[in-house]
Structure formats: structure tokens, C-alpha cells
Design an enzyme around this catalytic site. Structure first.
Site, mmCIF file in Angstrom:
data_model
loop_
_atom_site.group_PDB
_atom_site.id
_atom_site.type_symbol
_atom_site.label_atom_id
_atom_site.label_comp_id
_atom_site.label_asym_id
_atom_site.label_seq_id
_atom_site.Cartn_x
_atom_site.Cartn_y
_atom_site.Cartn_z
ATOM 1 N N MET A 1 47.388 -2.200 76.166
ATOM 2 C CA MET A 1 48.356 -3.083 75.892
ATOM 3 C C MET A 1 48.169 -4.430 75.296
ATOM 4 S SD MET A 1 49.090 -0.021 74.260
ATOM 5 C CE MET A 1 50.033 -0.356 73.235
ATOM 6 N N LEU B 1 44.056 -10.030 73.817
ATOM 7 C CA LEU B 1 43.693 -11.005 74.557
ATOM 8 C C LEU B 1 42.582 -12.094 73.829
ATOM 9 C CD1 LEU B 1 41.163 -7.742 76.755
ATOM 10 C CD2 LEU B 1 42.888 -9.514 77.423
ATOM 11 N N ASN C 1 37.086 -2.108 72.758
ATOM 12 C CA ASN C 1 38.435 -0.816 72.617
ATOM 13 C C ASN C 1 38.598 0.195 71.486
ATOM 14 O OD1 ASN C 1 41.527 -1.780 72.381
ATOM 15 N ND2 ASN C 1 41.191 -1.490 70.730
ATOM 16 N N HIS D 1 41.069 2.759 69.787
ATOM 17 C CA HIS D 1 42.183 2.844 69.160
ATOM 18 C C HIS D 1 41.901 3.980 68.670
ATOM 19 C CE1 HIS D 1 45.777 1.410 67.335
ATOM 20 N NE2 HIS D 1 44.805 1.136 66.003
#
Ligand code: GRF
Length: 197
Positions: free
Chosen positions: A93, A96, A110, A112
Site C-alpha cells: 500500500m 514507490l 503490481n 490492483h
């Protein structure tokens, strides 16, 4: 047979997606091994999942007032110590910065819980459900994408799955289908990346 791909998984919470990866490595569906787990939250249940699987894990809490670059450099140092082929953001969460991403070019993916270009950021599932309730949409979804930069949930798409709403769906009903789809999609996507590497 090539060596198993080295996966480092970043988590912030329950770690159900980490568990899906661990299970698929165990079953042989993924020719990979999770070589390390990092959580930014000390109470993340995913850390217990890592411990139960005997996977090295580190906790790196973000300290109030800390510079993001400093944090991301420290995170990169931990992650690179495990020499990953892929860095999987699974329920992670934090955004970066390039201080981290530049260390792992083309290696960070990632997950999502929304379709591309729909609900970036937090509470995506709840936001989609509310829009369905308001008659604006008829489906949500999940996606896996690359993370080349600091964009929020908008990197080059690797995989997606549309999840239509069903009549009388409660938020909990929909959320359960989203999480189930995440587990499958994430493993399938990692499998493809490894095969095509
Ligand atoms: C998932 O919807 C993930 O996409 C989001 O947090 C939820 C929980 O993930 N970021 P996990 O159970 O911690 O893997």
C-alpha cells in the site's frame, strides 16, 4: 530445467495474494520460489504466512517524517539482498519512487483490484461497488501491471479480468469475487512472465 524464478513479495496486510503465490510454488504451478517478503506494517498477517512457509521476512515501517527516498533506498537494499528476478507488489500500500524502482528495471509488477484506468489508488473495490449501486457501471475487475515509474496503478498492462456485478451483490459478495480473481490472475500472470523470461 531452469532454476526456479526468484520472487520477492511486498505486502502490507492479510497477504492472501502472497499465500496464493506460495501455494502455487508449492504445487509446482509456478516454477518459482519466494525468496523474501517485506511488509511496511509489523502487524501484517502476511508475515505469519511467510513464517509458516519458512520464508525470510523483514518489516520496514515508514517512520513519520521520513523522506520517501530514504525509505525507498532502504527497501531496495533489503530487496536486492535477495537477488530477485521479480518483485511482486501484492497488497502493498505504498507508492514507490525511482529510488526503489530504478534498482529493479522491468522487474516490478503490481496487482490492483480494478480494471485499467478506472479506480486508481485506495478503496478501489468500494468505489466500484458504489458506482454500480448508482447505476454507473455493470462490472469491476482486477489487473496486473508493470511498475516502471511513480504512476498510481497505471503501468503497462500485463493481465486483467472483468468481474460483472450480480443482482443483489453486497459489497462483501463482490469483494470476495474480486479477491478470488486476484489470486488466480496474479499467479497466471507471474507464470507467463517466468515462461517468457
Ligand atoms: C487486495 O485487494 C490487494 O489488491 C489490495 O489489498 C487487498 C488485500 O490483499 N492492495 P492481500 O490479501 O494483502 O494480498
Amino acid at each position: 530445467m531452469t532454476d526456479p524464478a526468484r520472487l520477492v513479495v511486498l505486502i502490507s496486510g492479510s497477504g492472501s495474494n502472497l499465500q496464493a503465490i506460495l501455494d502455487s510454488c508449492q504445487s509446482g504451478q509456478l516454477h518459482a520460489q519466494v525468496v523474501g517478503v517485506v511488509s511496511n506494517k509489523a502487524d501484517a498477517y502476511g508475515l505469519q504466512r511467510a513464517a509458516q512457509a519458512g520464508i525470510p521476512a523483514r518489516v520496514l515501517p515508514f517512520r513519520k517524517g521520513q523522506h520517501r527516498q530514504e525509505y525507498d533506498c532502504a527497501l531496495a537494499q533489503i530487496v536486492s539482498g535477495w537477488n530477485p528476478d521479480w518483485v511482486i507488489l501484492a497488497g502493498w500500500m505504498r507508492l514507490l519512487s525511482q529510488a526503489f524502482l530504478s534498482q529493479f528495471p522491468g522487474q516490478v509488477i503490481n496487482l490492483h483490484p480494478a480494471l485499467p484506468d478506472t479506480y486508481p489508488g485506495t478503496h478501489a473495490i468500494e468505489r466500484a461497488w458504489a458506482d454500480w449501486q448508482a447505476g454507473k457501471i455493470d462490472a469491476g475487475g482486477v489487473m496486473v501491471h508493470m511498475v516502471p515509474d511513480e504512476g498510481v496503478d497505471n503501468g503497462p498492462l500485463l493481465n486483467q479480468q472483468r468481474i460483472p456485478f450480480q443482482e443483489n451483490d453486497t459489497l462483501a459478495d463482490f469483494e470476495a469475487r474480486v479477491h478470488a480473481a486476484e489470486h488466480t490472475l496474479l499467479v497466471e500472470t507471474i507464470c507467463r512472465l517466468i515462461e517468457n523470461a
